[in-house]
Design a protein around this motif. Structure first.
Motif, PDB file in Angstrom:
ATOM      1  N   GLY A 165      -3.006  16.954   1.637  1.00  0.00           N
ATOM      2  CA  GLY A 165      -1.754  17.707   1.550  1.00  0.00           C
ATOM      3  C   GLY A 165      -0.527  16.848   1.317  1.00  0.00           C
ATOM      4  N   GLY A 166      -0.683  15.649   0.882  1.00  0.00           N
ATOM      5  CA  GLY A 166       0.468  14.806   0.543  1.00  0.00           C
ATOM      6  C   GLY A 166       0.315  13.384   1.046  1.00  0.00           C
ATOM      7  N   PHE A 167       1.074  12.481   0.424  1.00  0.00           N
ATOM      8  CA  PHE A 167       0.974  11.070   0.811  1.00  0.00           C
ATOM      9  C   PHE A 167       1.395  10.841   2.265  1.00  0.00           C
ATOM     10  N   ASP A 168       2.319  11.683   2.745  1.00  0.00           N
ATOM     11  CA  ASP A 168       2.768  11.516   4.126  1.00  0.00           C
ATOM     12  C   ASP A 168       1.652  11.818   5.140  1.00  0.00           C
ATOM     13  N   LYS A 169       0.653  12.557   4.673  1.00  0.00           N
ATOM     14  CA  LYS A 169      -0.470  12.909   5.574  1.00  0.00           C
ATOM     15  C   LYS A 169      -1.504  11.782   5.681  1.00  0.00           C
ATOM     16  N   LEU A 170      -1.310  10.732   4.891  1.00  0.00           N
ATOM     17  CA  LEU A 170      -2.273   9.626   4.934  1.00  0.00           C
ATOM     18  C   LEU A 170      -2.139   8.806   6.220  1.00  0.00           C
ATOM     19  N   LYS A 171      -0.960   8.873   6.820  1.00  0.00           N
ATOM     20  CA  LYS A 171      -0.682   8.056   8.008  1.00  0.00           C
ATOM     21  C   LYS A 171      -1.707   8.362   9.106  1.00  0.00           C
ATOM     22  N   GLY A 172      -2.310   7.313   9.621  1.00  0.00           N
ATOM     23  CA  GLY A 172      -3.259   7.468  10.721  1.00  0.00           C
ATOM     24  C   GLY A 172      -4.674   7.824  10.287  1.00  0.00           C
ATOM     25  N   LYS A 173      -4.857   8.054   8.978  1.00  0.00           N
ATOM     26  CA  LYS A 173      -6.205   8.381   8.499  1.00  0.00           C
ATOM     27  C   LYS A 173      -6.995   7.095   8.245  1.00  0.00           C
ATOM     28  N   LYS A 174      -8.307   7.278   8.111  1.00  0.00           N
ATOM     29  CA  LYS A 174      -9.166   6.119   7.864  1.00  0.00           C
ATOM     30  C   LYS A 174      -9.852   6.266   6.512  1.00  0.00           C
ATOM     31  N   LEU A 175      -9.764   5.199   5.716  1.00  0.00           N
ATOM     32  CA  LEU A 175     -10.518   5.147   4.466  1.00  0.00           C
ATOM     33  C   LEU A 175     -11.532   4.014   4.594  1.00  0.00           C
ATOM     34  N   GLY A 176     -12.791   4.355   4.419  1.00  0.00           N
ATOM     35  CA  GLY A 176     -13.831   3.324   4.457  1.00  0.00           C
ATOM     36  C   GLY A 176     -14.163   2.871   3.046  1.00  0.00           C
ATOM     37  N   LEU A 177     -14.233   1.573   2.846  1.00  0.00           N
ATOM     38  CA  LEU A 177     -14.672   1.049   1.544  1.00  0.00           C
ATOM     39  C   LEU A 177     -16.057   0.441   1.732  1.00  0.00           C
ATOM     40  N   ILE A 178     -17.066   1.141   1.227  1.00  0.00           N
ATOM     41  CA  ILE A 178     -18.416   0.559   1.257  1.00  0.00           C
ATOM     42  C   ILE A 178     -18.593  -0.120  -0.097  1.00  0.00           C
ATOM     43  N   HIS A 179     -18.900  -1.404  -0.052  1.00  0.00           N
ATOM     44  CA  HIS A 179     -18.887  -2.141  -1.324  1.00  0.00           C
ATOM     45  C   HIS A 179     -19.963  -3.203  -1.383  1.00  0.00           C
TER      46      HIS A 179
END
Lengths: 443, 318
Positions: A165-179
């Motif tokens: 729902g927007g870039f401001d909603k990214l705060k506090g979220k987790k993105l996992g990079l499996i590489h």
């Protein structure tokens, strides 16, 4: 005596005749080596790409007699996705005057970057390789359109923001990079770290060693513990189907897992069965055969049994079509070089200018039978990439379908980092040459 | 101070605060360990019978699984494909004995070892030529292997046991038990043990070395097939599996090259050790520890027991 004389005559004839033969073929053809991998742990990704690349160029030979009346000499060199073998391939082809090289491996690309300007052979690392090489002012011989791994990672972050729902909603979220724990897999990390700081999300890294591509359960336990909101998969070869299966085994929602464009092969998702439905991957080309270009490949190559593809249904798969797209860029670069120089038979230096003048518009895509197949691409003297749009494709159980609009990379974040990284590369490689090649005026 | 906390305190706090994850990690390690043990068993059988370290055991896993899936893809019913694959492994064993082992009798061990290198590349080429390099989906359902998972609500969380993993553990244990009984109580088994003890002594009492080699390589081939089915069901059947199979090396270092119980115990120690290590201590070094941690565990054991946990102590009188 007669036999000796005959033998001597044959040898002399061969020695005298060979250069003439080479000259003749050089006058009538352009040599395009393709570094491919149809064997080894990465063959699952390598085979469809190799087939697509080869079949498009062969189609041009069969349908049009080559490019601009010049036959394309296609030669594959098997690298097994092994950097050492890739360098051996380069050594084997460079004296045959290739108009460009096409390493198809980030590891091989990194090794060959310093050689391109010395040997005057441009390198096309299409949407792979060193992201910083998009800066044409520092890397005049390297080209990586239509998007860098940093563009891809920024598209992933944008997609995540759209879903939340927007870039401001990214705060506090987790993105996992499996590489993959290799240069290719690590490439997006600097950009993602930067964006994580900028938008306040947490980046969790899950490296997979090449030896453990099919043995990922330990990593997926960590993912189960950390519960990232989204996973970005920068994997390749046998790593991808295993990752999809592990996601299913660990009850991780596959719909929250998005692969880079190389982690979007049909075989990557197929093994997961019905539960793999919803797995996603970035893409910049469409799948299927409902395009004139694909029909021409079937008519002029597959039906004439000139393709290495055995099953007709594999034509049109995501990675096959990506190979087609790759060769379209090669062909358009040669064509542009012919137009700029006025020569029929172009060399590496000419094709470097051709790559720098690439401007594939909607109209041109239509002429090529690729309307709607891909987005327009423009490369310039300073920008060897274009930082073009990508979209999210979703596995529907049988094929990938477009599941988002075209998404722009976050160019204002990516480009300054690319320019800084290019400067850093030049300064840390003593003696890195300053660009001396003149820029052609855009047509 | 922080680093000491991260190494010596935090992992144990995590174990205590999320015991369900600890149990899950142990289970994953157990299943991985059983599969490593199966691969190691193939190495041990051949080493015992012929003194050869069979470098080709990894590719035998891939070749067997590829043959099974490849035949199925060509329209052969699953169980018939399984039977044919077992037949192919027998033919392979016979061919290896006739073409590779028999001409090299009495040659130094290193020559035989190098011959298995050659065999590896031959099988890679053969497999790719016949079945192609594309990964293939294991026909687990067609072989009536179970699908889905059992969720155990214990220790304040959920521990998920995949049915295929339970099946893999049971099949592996049954197989290991059956092989132990076979070697202990059958005529061929006793002959094999005699060959393992001394080739010359075995020959002097009329045991056919050639026959024993065919049997052992065939059994190793069947073990490879079962490993390939189980591992292929967890991921896919691709040539990357042969690299995973090399994980048996630290298992062998740990368990000893001549011990069947050693292969099992070694497999479990490596399997559980690497999962626990990766999960609790992996993040401290950036992860991807499984590719090297197994060797570290094996090396630590070697410092105290150079012959491995169950290996024969080599005493040579000078």
């Amino acid at each position: 005596m007669k036999k000796s004389a005959l033998a001597l005559g044959l040898v002399v004839g061969a020695l005298v005749g060979t250069p003439a033969l080479h000259e003749a073929s050089a006058q009538e053809s352009v040599y395009v080596p393709l570094f491919t991998y149809r064997t080894g742990p990465f063959a699952g990704s390598g085979i469809p790409i190799a087939d697509g690349m080869r079949d498009y160029l062969e189609m041009l030979n069969q349908r049009d007699g080559g490019i601009g009346g010049v036959k394309i000499v296609i030669e594959e060199c098997e690298t097994g996705y092994d950097t050492k073998k890739g360098v051996e391939c380069y050594e084997a082809v460079k004296d045959k005057k290739p108009v460009l090289t096409n390493p198809y491996s980030t590891g091989i690309t990194l090794q060959l970057i310093p050689r391109a300007s010395v040997d005057k052979i441009p390198m096309l690392s299409m949407a792979y390789g060193l992201s910083a090489s998009a800066d044409g002012t520092v890397f005049p011989w390297i080209f990586n359109p239509p998007a860098t791994y940093w563009d891809g990672a920024s598209v992933m972050v944008t997609y995540m923001a759209q879903q939340l729902g927007g870039f401001d909603k990214l705060k506090g979220k987790k993105l996992g990079l499996i590489h993959l724990d290799a240069p290719f897999g690590k490439e997006p990390i600097p950009l993602l770290e930067n964006l994580a700081k900028e938008y306040g999300f947490e980046l969790k890294l899950y490296p997979i060693a090449a030896a453990d591509m099919q043995n990922q359960s330990g990593t997926w336990l960590a993912i189960r513990r950390d519960r990232p909101d989204f996973i970005y998969n920068q994997g390749f070869g046998a790593m991808n189907p295993t990752a999809v299966k592990e996601a299913i085994r660990n009850n991780y929602p596959v719909g929250k897992m998005v692969g880079v464009w190389w982690a979007g092969g049909d075989d990557d998702a197929r093994g997961g069965g019905a539960e793999a439905k919803g797995y996603k991957a970035l893409s910049f080309n469409q799948t299927g055969v409902d395009y004139p270009v694909m029909q021409d490949i079937i008519k002029h190559v597959f039906d004439k049994k000139l393709s290495k593809v055995e099953n007709r249904n594999r034509i049109g798969e995501a990675l096959y079509n990506r190979g087609v797209y790759n060769s379209m860029l090669i062909a358009e670069a040669i064509r542009t070089a012919q137009r700029i120089t006025g020569k029929k038979v172009v060399d590496g230096a000419d094709v470097r200018r051709g790559l720098e003048g690439l401007d594939i518009t909607e109209a041109r895509l239509k002429e090529l039978g690729m309307e709607g197949f891909a987005a327009p691409v423009r490369v310039t003297c300073a920008d060897h990439n274009g930082h073009n749009k990508a979209f999210v494709a979703e596995w529907d159980g049988g094929k990938y379908v477009k599941a988002s609009d075209w998404i722009e990379p976050i160019k204002n974040k990516v480009r300054p980092l690319i320019e800084a990284a290019a400067k850093e590369y030049a300064s840390s490689n003593t003696g890195w040459p300053k660009r001396s090649e003149a820029c052609d005026k855009p047509s | 101070m922080d680093i000491l906390y991260s190494i010596f305190v935090d992992p144990f706090m995590q174990m205590g605060s999320a015991p369900d994850l600890l149990v899950q990690t142990l289970w994953e390690g157990f299943v991985g360990g059983i599969l490593y043990a199966l691969i190691a068993l193939g190495f041990v059988l051949i080493f015992k019978a012929s003194g050869v370290f069979n470098f080709a055991q990894g590719i035998m896993v891939v070749f067997a699984a590829l043959t099974l899936v490849g035949l199925y893809e060509k329209g052969v019913p699953a169980f018939l494909a399984l039977a044919i694959t077992i037949g192919v492994m027998f033919v392979l064993a016979y061919a290896i004995e006739r073409v590779v082992l028999r001409p090299l009798v009495n040659q130094p061990d290193i020559i035989l070892f190098m011959a298995t290198f050659g065999l590896t590349y031959l099988l890679i080429g053969l497999g790719e030529a016949i079945f192609g390099g594309n990964p293939k989906v294991m026909i687990a359902e067609q072989l009536y292997l179970p699908k889905g998972a059992i969720d155990l609500k214990i220790l304040g969380g959920v521990v998920t046991l995949q049915k295929i993993d339970i099946a893999a553990a049971i099949i592996a244990l049954v197989m290991i038990g059956a092989l132990s009984l076979f070697f202990q109580y059958t005529r061929i088994g006793r002959a094999l043990r005699a060959v393992a003890d001394s080739h010359k002594a075995a020959l002097s009492v009329g045991i056919s070395l050639n026959q024993i080699w065919v049997i052992v390589w065939f059994i190793a081939g069947v073990v490879a097939l079962i490993t390939g089915i189980m591992w292929g069901a967890r991921s896919d059947v691709s040539f990357a599996l042969q690299v995973v199979a090399l994980k048996a090396l630290p298992v062998l270092i740990l368990g000893g090259f001549t011990s069947v119980p050693g292969a099992i115990v070694g497999g479990l120690i490596i399997g559980i050790g690497e999962k626990i290590g990766e999960f609790y201590w992996g993040p401290l070094v950036g992860g991807a520890t499984e590719s090297w941690l197994a060797y570290c565990i094996a090396l630590v054991f070697l410092m105290f027991r150079p012959q491995g946990l169950f290996g024969e102590r080599i005493i040579e009188r000078i």
